[in-house]
Design a protein around this motif. Structure first.
Motif, PDB file in Angstrom:
ATOM      1  N   ASN A 129       3.169  -5.588   3.631  1.00  0.00           N
ATOM      2  CA  ASN A 129       3.320  -4.690   2.744  1.00  0.00           C
ATOM      3  C   ASN A 129       1.420  -5.116   2.546  1.00  0.00           C
ATOM      4  O   ASN A 129       1.176  -4.257   1.203  1.00  0.00           O
ATOM      5  CB  ASN A 129       3.872  -5.156   1.678  1.00  0.00           C
ATOM      6  N   ARG A 130       0.753  -5.257   3.444  1.00  0.00           N
ATOM      7  CA  ARG A 130      -0.762  -5.062   2.782  1.00  0.00           C
ATOM      8  C   ARG A 130      -0.889  -5.470   4.667  1.00  0.00           C
ATOM      9  O   ARG A 130      -1.051  -6.323   5.031  1.00  0.00           O
ATOM     10  CB  ARG A 130      -1.455  -6.146   2.273  1.00  0.00           C
ATOM     11  N   LYS A 146     -18.943  -4.777   4.840  1.00  0.00           N
ATOM     12  CA  LYS A 146     -18.643  -5.407   4.793  1.00  0.00           C
ATOM     13  C   LYS A 146     -18.129  -6.318   3.790  1.00  0.00           C
ATOM     14  O   LYS A 146     -16.873  -7.419   3.458  1.00  0.00           O
ATOM     15  CB  LYS A 146     -19.218  -6.700   6.059  1.00  0.00           C
ATOM     16  N   HIS A 181      -1.316  -0.331   2.333  1.00  0.00           N
ATOM     17  CA  HIS A 181      -0.426  -0.646   0.995  1.00  0.00           C
ATOM     18  C   HIS A 181       1.032  -0.231   1.806  1.00  0.00           C
ATOM     19  O   HIS A 181       0.783   1.312   2.210  1.00  0.00           O
ATOM     20  CB  HIS A 181      -0.540  -0.878  -0.243  1.00  0.00           C
ATOM     21  N   ASN A 187     -10.055  -1.787  -5.037  1.00  0.00           N
ATOM     22  CA  ASN A 187     -10.442  -3.056  -4.869  1.00  0.00           C
ATOM     23  C   ASN A 187     -11.691  -3.517  -4.760  1.00  0.00           C
ATOM     24  O   ASN A 187     -11.905  -4.978  -3.985  1.00  0.00           O
ATOM     25  CB  ASN A 187     -10.486  -3.778  -3.646  1.00  0.00           C
ATOM     26  N   GLY A 193       2.461  -2.724  -9.441  1.00  0.00           N
ATOM     27  CA  GLY A 193       1.234  -3.930 -10.129  1.00  0.00           C
ATOM     28  C   GLY A 193      -0.069  -3.182  -9.488  1.00  0.00           C
ATOM     29  O   GLY A 193      -1.076  -3.839  -9.728  1.00  0.00           O
ATOM     30  N   ILE A 194      -0.682  -2.381 -10.017  1.00  0.00           N
ATOM     31  CA  ILE A 194      -1.756  -1.427  -9.741  1.00  0.00           C
ATOM     32  C   ILE A 194      -1.784   0.011 -10.737  1.00  0.00           C
ATOM     33  O   ILE A 194      -1.155   0.313 -10.903  1.00  0.00           O
ATOM     34  CB  ILE A 194      -2.345  -1.303  -8.394  1.00  0.00           C
ATOM     35  N   THR A 217      -9.054   2.212  -9.987  1.00  0.00           N
ATOM     36  CA  THR A 217      -8.507   1.950 -11.196  1.00  0.00           C
ATOM     37  C   THR A 217      -8.584   2.169 -12.080  1.00  0.00           C
ATOM     38  O   THR A 217      -9.583   3.365 -12.381  1.00  0.00           O
ATOM     39  CB  THR A 217      -8.210   0.224 -10.835  1.00  0.00           C
ATOM     40  N   TYR A 220      -8.781   1.092 -14.812  1.00  0.00           N
ATOM     41  CA  TYR A 220      -9.219   0.384 -16.154  1.00  0.00           C
ATOM     42  C   TYR A 220     -10.184   0.599 -17.165  1.00  0.00           C
ATOM     43  O   TYR A 220      -9.914   0.218 -18.339  1.00  0.00           O
ATOM     44  CB  TYR A 220      -9.832  -1.073 -15.936  1.00  0.00           C
ATOM     45  N   ARG A 222     -18.284 -12.202   3.694  1.00  0.00           N
ATOM     46  CA  ARG A 222     -16.952 -12.608   2.733  1.00  0.00           C
ATOM     47  C   ARG A 222     -15.866 -13.592   4.049  1.00  0.00           C
ATOM     48  O   ARG A 222     -16.106 -12.036   4.893  1.00  0.00           O
ATOM     49  CB  ARG A 222     -16.343 -10.652   2.577  1.00  0.00           C
ATOM     50  N   ALA A 281       5.700 -13.974  -0.165  1.00  0.00           N
ATOM     51  CA  ALA A 281       5.375 -12.426  -0.246  1.00  0.00           C
ATOM     52  C   ALA A 281       4.795 -12.089  -0.805  1.00  0.00           C
ATOM     53  O   ALA A 281       4.049 -10.952  -1.002  1.00  0.00           O
ATOM     54  CB  ALA A 281       7.445 -11.805   0.243  1.00  0.00           C
ATOM     55  N   TYR A 287       2.016 -13.245  -2.929  1.00  0.00           N
ATOM     56  CA  TYR A 287       0.623 -13.114  -3.087  1.00  0.00           C
ATOM     57  C   TYR A 287       0.140 -12.736  -1.494  1.00  0.00           C
ATOM     58  O   TYR A 287      -1.065 -12.338  -1.752  1.00  0.00           O
ATOM     59  CB  TYR A 287       0.569 -15.017  -2.299  1.00  0.00           C
ATOM     60  N   LYS A 288       1.112 -12.455  -0.387  1.00  0.00           N
ATOM     61  CA  LYS A 288       0.398 -11.195   0.585  1.00  0.00           C
ATOM     62  C   LYS A 288       0.556 -10.016  -0.044  1.00  0.00           C
ATOM     63  O   LYS A 288      -0.937  -9.440   0.662  1.00  0.00           O
ATOM     64  CB  LYS A 288       1.148 -10.839   1.839  1.00  0.00           C
ATOM     65  N   THR A 289       0.549  -9.666  -1.286  1.00  0.00           N
ATOM     66  CA  THR A 289      -0.176  -8.347  -1.562  1.00  0.00           C
ATOM     67  C   THR A 289      -1.192  -8.669  -2.335  1.00  0.00           C
ATOM     68  O   THR A 289      -1.942  -7.688  -3.286  1.00  0.00           O
ATOM     69  CB  THR A 289       1.468  -7.951  -2.879  1.00  0.00           C
ATOM     70  N   TYR A 290      -1.922  -9.830  -2.356  1.00  0.00           N
ATOM     71  CA  TYR A 290      -3.351  -9.725  -2.471  1.00  0.00           C
ATOM     72  C   TYR A 290      -4.245 -10.831  -2.764  1.00  0.00           C
ATOM     73  O   TYR A 290      -5.136 -10.977  -2.767  1.00  0.00           O
ATOM     74  CB  TYR A 290      -3.610  -9.467  -4.657  1.00  0.00           C
ATOM     75  N   ARG A 291      -3.625 -11.931  -1.810  1.00  0.00           N
ATOM     76  CA  ARG A 291      -4.036 -13.074  -1.061  1.00  0.00           C
ATOM     77  C   ARG A 291      -4.134 -12.841   0.319  1.00  0.00           C
ATOM     78  O   ARG A 291      -3.472 -11.627   0.966  1.00  0.00           O
ATOM     79  CB  ARG A 291      -3.357 -14.558  -1.792  1.00  0.00           C
ATOM     80  N   PRO A 292      -4.995 -13.685   0.909  1.00  0.00           N
ATOM     81  CA  PRO A 292      -6.106 -14.570   0.644  1.00  0.00           C
ATOM     82  C   PRO A 292      -7.074 -13.893  -0.215  1.00  0.00           C
ATOM     83  O   PRO A 292      -7.166 -12.903   0.410  1.00  0.00           O
ATOM     84  CB  PRO A 292      -6.271 -15.068   1.445  1.00  0.00           C
ATOM     85  N   PHE A 304     -13.320 -15.627  -4.994  1.00  0.00           N
ATOM     86  CA  PHE A 304     -13.575 -14.453  -6.018  1.00  0.00           C
ATOM     87  C   PHE A 304     -12.135 -14.031  -6.371  1.00  0.00           C
ATOM     88  O   PHE A 304     -10.447 -13.377  -5.230  1.00  0.00           O
ATOM     89  CB  PHE A 304     -13.948 -13.357  -5.732  1.00  0.00           C
ATOM     90  N   ASN A 328      -9.975  -9.959  -7.230  1.00  0.00           N
ATOM     91  CA  ASN A 328      -9.867  -9.077  -6.959  1.00  0.00           C
ATOM     92  C   ASN A 328      -8.185  -8.309  -6.637  1.00  0.00           C
ATOM     93  O   ASN A 328      -7.892  -7.516  -5.592  1.00  0.00           O
ATOM     94  CB  ASN A 328     -10.245  -9.118  -4.869  1.00  0.00           C
ATOM     95  N   ASN A 329      -7.187  -9.376  -7.470  1.00  0.00           N
ATOM     96  CA  ASN A 329      -5.743  -8.511  -7.414  1.00  0.00           C
ATOM     97  C   ASN A 329      -5.950  -7.832  -8.686  1.00  0.00           C
ATOM     98  O   ASN A 329      -7.498  -7.421  -9.858  1.00  0.00           O
ATOM     99  CB  ASN A 329      -5.138  -9.496  -7.677  1.00  0.00           C
ATOM    100  N   THR A 330      -5.026  -6.513  -8.648  1.00  0.00           N
ATOM    101  CA  THR A 330      -5.530  -5.356 -10.217  1.00  0.00           C
ATOM    102  C   THR A 330      -5.207  -6.255 -11.428  1.00  0.00           C
ATOM    103  O   THR A 330      -4.676  -5.672 -12.097  1.00  0.00           O
ATOM    104  CB  THR A 330      -4.576  -4.074  -9.416  1.00  0.00           C
ATOM    105  N   GLY A 355      -6.710  -8.335 -12.363  1.00  0.00           N
ATOM    106  CA  GLY A 355      -8.107  -8.778 -12.861  1.00  0.00           C
ATOM    107  C   GLY A 355      -8.347 -10.162 -12.797  1.00  0.00           C
ATOM    108  O   GLY A 355      -9.825 -10.713 -13.067  1.00  0.00           O
TER     109      GLY A 355
END
Lengths: 451, 451
Positions: A8-9, A80, A88, A110, A383-384, A420, A422, B9, B77, B79-84, B107, B110-112, B114
C-alpha cells in the motif's frame, strides 16, 4: 497482473530514484508559443530574462531542446532528506467505493513544508546561491510556495522577501508564522514598499490584494535591489522541469508494481504539480507508445482551462511581466474567495495550455463544496487530510472510480496528492458546519476580464 | 567509524522492520510497583481492568514477563502505510553548532496525524475492534492523541468520543476540526455528559478544564456505555510496549550506520515517546552490554520527575482511576499555560518513574522560551517545524552537543522528534513577537498539591 500483490506504499530505493529532470518540451511535436517582450512583441532572449531570473533558470526557461537535465549533486542531496515520496495504493478508498478500479496516488505532502512546492524551491534557491545572488523575492497566496521557498532559502542562507496576498496574510496568521519561523521576511501585499503596491493602495486602500498584484510587487522589488532576483513557484517551464521528479518517481514506482495508468489526474492552478506528474506519461503518449488520458482539475471559481481563452496575456496585474500564450481569464480577473488559494491564478502554464489546446489533455472543474465532500471522505478513509487544492484531484479520481463501478472496468487511476491541509482547517470547519458556499462566476462577470 | 558515510536519512527496508514489540519490564531487575485498586489497596487483577480496558490491552498492561510481543498482521499492515519512520542524521545542525558530536533524531512526525501517538492508537483501536467493541472514549489535551486515535478509529470504523480539555478546545479550533474530519465526536471537558463533568461545572462553571478532569469524564463515559471502553495515549505500560517500535527501528537504523548512542534524549509528559525510544537501549544497559545515558526532558512548568514525589497517586482528578506508583505533582495539580500541552500531565509512566528512581535515567527541565528558541533555530536549520513537546528534546540535544564542543568529545546523540508543530503556530507567533513568558511554579505552589 491483478493477482500480483502490491504494497500500500511503494518507495523507490536510492538507486531507483531519478538523477535527471525530464523536459517535456523536447518531445512535443508542436512547442508552446514563446514568451514575448511586451515592449517589442518579439520572443524574449535569454539575456533579457537575466534582470529578473538567475542565469541558469533563465536558460532552463527557454531551453526546449535538452531532454534530460542532470539534477545537481547539492539538490540531489537535499532531495534525499524527503524524497523519494511514496506512491500509495488506495486500497481502502477502492474498498469504500466498491470500485474495480485500482487507485494510486503520489503523495507529496510528507515533507515538512507540506507540499510538492519544495521540489522546485530548493532548485531555484540552489541556482541563485550558486550565482552568488544575495537575495530572492517571491509572492505567495495560499502560502505553500512561500513556506517551501523559505525552507529552501534557510538551507542556503539566502535572504528571502515574500509578498503575501493581504487577504491571506490576515486570514492565515499561522502560514505567516511558519514562513517567519524559517527566517524569511514577509510583507502583506499591496504594500508601500514598491511603486506597484503604492499605486494600487492609492486606488483602493482597503483592497485584500491578489496574486497578480503580489507578483508585480515581488518582481519590482527584485529588479530594483542589487544582487536580488525573483522566483515563481508555478506556471513557468523551469518549474515544470523541476517538478518532473514527481512523475518520474511515480512511473518508476508503478513499474515496480507492474502497473501503468489508464488515467492521470491532477489539480491545476498554475500547473506545477500536474505538469510534473504527467510529464513522463505524456512522453509515452507523444511517442505513440501508450495512450493514457490526462485530466486537469480546476475550481469552478477560477476556470482558466474550461472557460478561459488561449491567447497572449500578462502573468501579473500591473503588467510588468512578459506576455505568455496561455489559457487565461484575463490578468485583471480576481476569483471569488475559494479556499483552494493555490488554484486561484488567472492563467495556466503555457506547456499545459498547449497540450490542452492540442487535445492531448482534458480539463474539468468542480465546485468547492463537492471538493470538500471528497476531502472529508478521503481523510477518514485514507488517513490523510488533503490540502483543498489536492482535494480537487481526489474528487475527480473518485468520480472516475465510480464510473468504473458502473462499467465494471478495472482501470488504473493515478492522481497527484500535492499536499496536506493542516493550514486549511478553517475551510474544513466551514464545510463541516455547513456554512461553505460555492462561487461560480457568471459569463458576464468573466467577460469583463477575458482578453 | 567516523570516516564512514552516513546518509542524512536512514530508512529501514521492509525486512529490517521490527515484527514484535519489546516489553522492557521483562528485563528490569526490579519491576515498577503494581497498579492498586483504590478500594482495597491491593494489586489490580487483569479481570478488574476489563470494565475499563479491552481484554488484550488489560493483559498487556499487567504482563511483565513476555519479552517480545508479536505485532498482529493487521497492525503491521497499517504500520506499513507510514512506517518505518526515518532516522535523520542532523548534519546541518552539527555544522551550525560547530560541534564534534554526531546528532541523530528519530522523526515520528511524518505520518499525517503528525506525531508518534499513532503507533499506539492503531494498536488500541485494533484490539478493541477485534473484541467486538462498539465504541471508544478518550481524552486529549494538546490534541495529538485525539487526532491519532480518530484516524485509527476511522480505519476500523469504530465510533470514538473525545473529551478535549475545554481550554484547548477553545484555543485550538483547528485541532478540533481535524479530529471531527476523521469522524470522531468531540466534547469540551468538563461537560454535562458525565457526573464527573457536572460536579466540576457546578463548582466552577467557568473552568477551562484539565487533563485529569477529561480523563475522569472519558473513563466514566466508557464504563457506563454498553460495548464501550476507555483508551489512553500515554503513561500506561501497554502504551510504552507499542511505542517500543520507535526505539527498535532507531536501533536497527543506527546499526546500519555502524553507530550506537552515547546519550538518548526524549521529551517526557506521560512518557509514551521516551519509554518507546529508550526501550532497546535500556535493555542493553540493564544487561550490562552498553552504558548509554538517558535524559528525560520536561517543562519547568510541569516538572513531575525533577520536582515531584515518587508515591502512589491517582491518574485523574476525580480519583476514579487505579493508583499508580509514579513521580507525581499530585492529581489536583494543574500546570500553568505552557504551550507544550502534551507535557502537562501531573504524573509520569510508572516504568520511567522506576528507572529514574533507580538511577538508570536522568531528568532535566527547561523553560518554554528556551525551548522555543531551540525550536525556531532547528526549524530554519533542519527544515522541520517541531511540536513544542518535541522541542524540549531538541533543546537538551543542542545543549549536549554544545558541551561536546567544549570538551571536544565526538559523542553520538540520539533524540526523539515526536511530531510537527503545524497546530502550534500561535505559540511560535508568541515566541517570534517576544510575548512568550515562562511559568515556573514556586515551591509553595507545588506543596499545595504534592501527595
Amino acid at each position: 497482473m491483478a493477482s500480483r500483490h502490491v504494497p500500500n506504499r511503494i518507495i523507490l530505493t536510492e538507486d531507483q530514484v531519478p538523477k535527471q529532470w525530464y523536459n517535456l518540451r523536447a518531445d512535443m511535436k508542436e512547442l508552446p508559443e514563446p514568451l514575448l517582450n511586451p515592449g517589442t512583441m518579439q520572443p524574449l532572449k535569454e539575456e533579457e530574462l537575466y534582470p529578473v531570473f538567475c542565469k541558469e533558470l533563465a536558460h532552463q526557461e527557454l531551453d526546449d531542446q535538452t531532454r534530460y537535465v542532470d539534477i545537481p549533486e547539492e539538490i540531489l542531496a537535499y532531495y534525499k532528506t524527503y524524497r523519494p515520496s511514496p506512491l500509495h495504493r488506495a486500497y481502502r478508498l477502492e474498498e469504500e467505493l466498491g470500485t474495480p478500479a485500482k487507485i494510486y496516488f503520489k503523495f507529496e505532502g510528507n515533507n515538512t513544508s507540506g507540499s510538492h512546492k519544495l521540489n522546485s524551491a530548493i532548485a531555484q534557491a540552489y541556482y541563485a546561491k550558486k550565482q552568488g545572488l544575495t537575495g530572492l523575492t517571491t509572492e505567495t497566496g495560499a502560502g505553500q510556495w512561500g513556506t517551501a521557498l523559505a525552507m529552501a532559502c534557510a538551507h542556503f542562507h539566502l535572504p528571502l522577501t515574500v509578498y503575501m496576498v493581504k487577504g491571506s496574510f490576515n486570514q492565515k496568521p499561522y502560514r505567516r508564522s511558519i514562513i517567519q519561523t524559517f527566517g524569511a521576511e514577509i510583507i502583506p501585499s499591496p504594500s508601500d514598499t514598491t511603486n506597484a503596491g503604492r499605486a494600487i493602495l492609492a486606488q483602493s486602500p482597503e483592497t485584500a490584494g491578489s496574486l497578480g498584484c503580489a507578483i508585480s510587487e515581488a518582481v519590482e522589488k527584485a529588479v530594483t535591489t542589487e544582487g536580488c532576483r525573483y522566483v515563481l513557484g508555478s506556471v513557468l517551464n523551469q518549474v515544470l522541469l523541476h517538478q518532473s521528479v514527481i512523475g518520474l518517481e511515480a512511473k518508476a514506482a508503478l513499474e515496480l508494481a507492474d502497473e501503468y495508468p489508464d488515467v492521470v489526474i491532477g489539480c491545476a492552478g498554475g500547473g506545477s504539480n500536474l505538469g510534473g506528474l504527467i510529464a513522463p506519461f505524456m512522453r509515452d503518449k507523444l511517442l505513440n507508445r501508450t495512450d493514457p488520458r490526462f485530466i486537469a482539475v480546476e475550481p469552478a471559481s477560477c476556470p482558466s482551462l474550461t472557460r478561459g481563452k488561449y491567447v497572449y496575456d500578462f502573468c501579473d496585474t500591473a503588467k510588468v511581466t512578459p506576455l505568455a500564450k496561455m489559457y487565461t481569464l484575463g490578468s485583471g480577473f480576481i476569483p471569488g474567495a475559494n479556499h483552494a488559494g493555490g488554484l486561484r491564478y488567472h492563467g495556466m502554464s503555457p506547456i499545459l495550455s498547449k497540450l490542452y489546446h492540442d487535445g492531448l489533455m482534458e480539463a474539468v472543474s468542480y465546485e468547492q463544496t463537492s471538493v470538500f465532500e471528497a476531502a472529508a471522505f478521503f481523510s477518514a478513509v485514507e488517513g490523510i487530510v488533503p490540502a483543498p487544492e489536492s482535494a480537487h484531484a481526489i474528487r475527480a479520481a473518485i468520480d472516475e472510480a465510480l464510473r468504473c463501478k458502473g462499467t465494471g472496468e478495472a482501470k488504473t487511476i493515478l492522481f497527484g496528492l500535492t499536499g496536506t491541509g493542516y493550514f486549511d482547517m478553517a475551510a474544513y470547519e466551514q464545510y463541516l458546519n455547513g456554512s461553505m458556499t460555492d462561487i461560480i462566476p457568471t459569463d458576464e462577470a468573466l467577460a469583463n476580464y477575458l482578453p
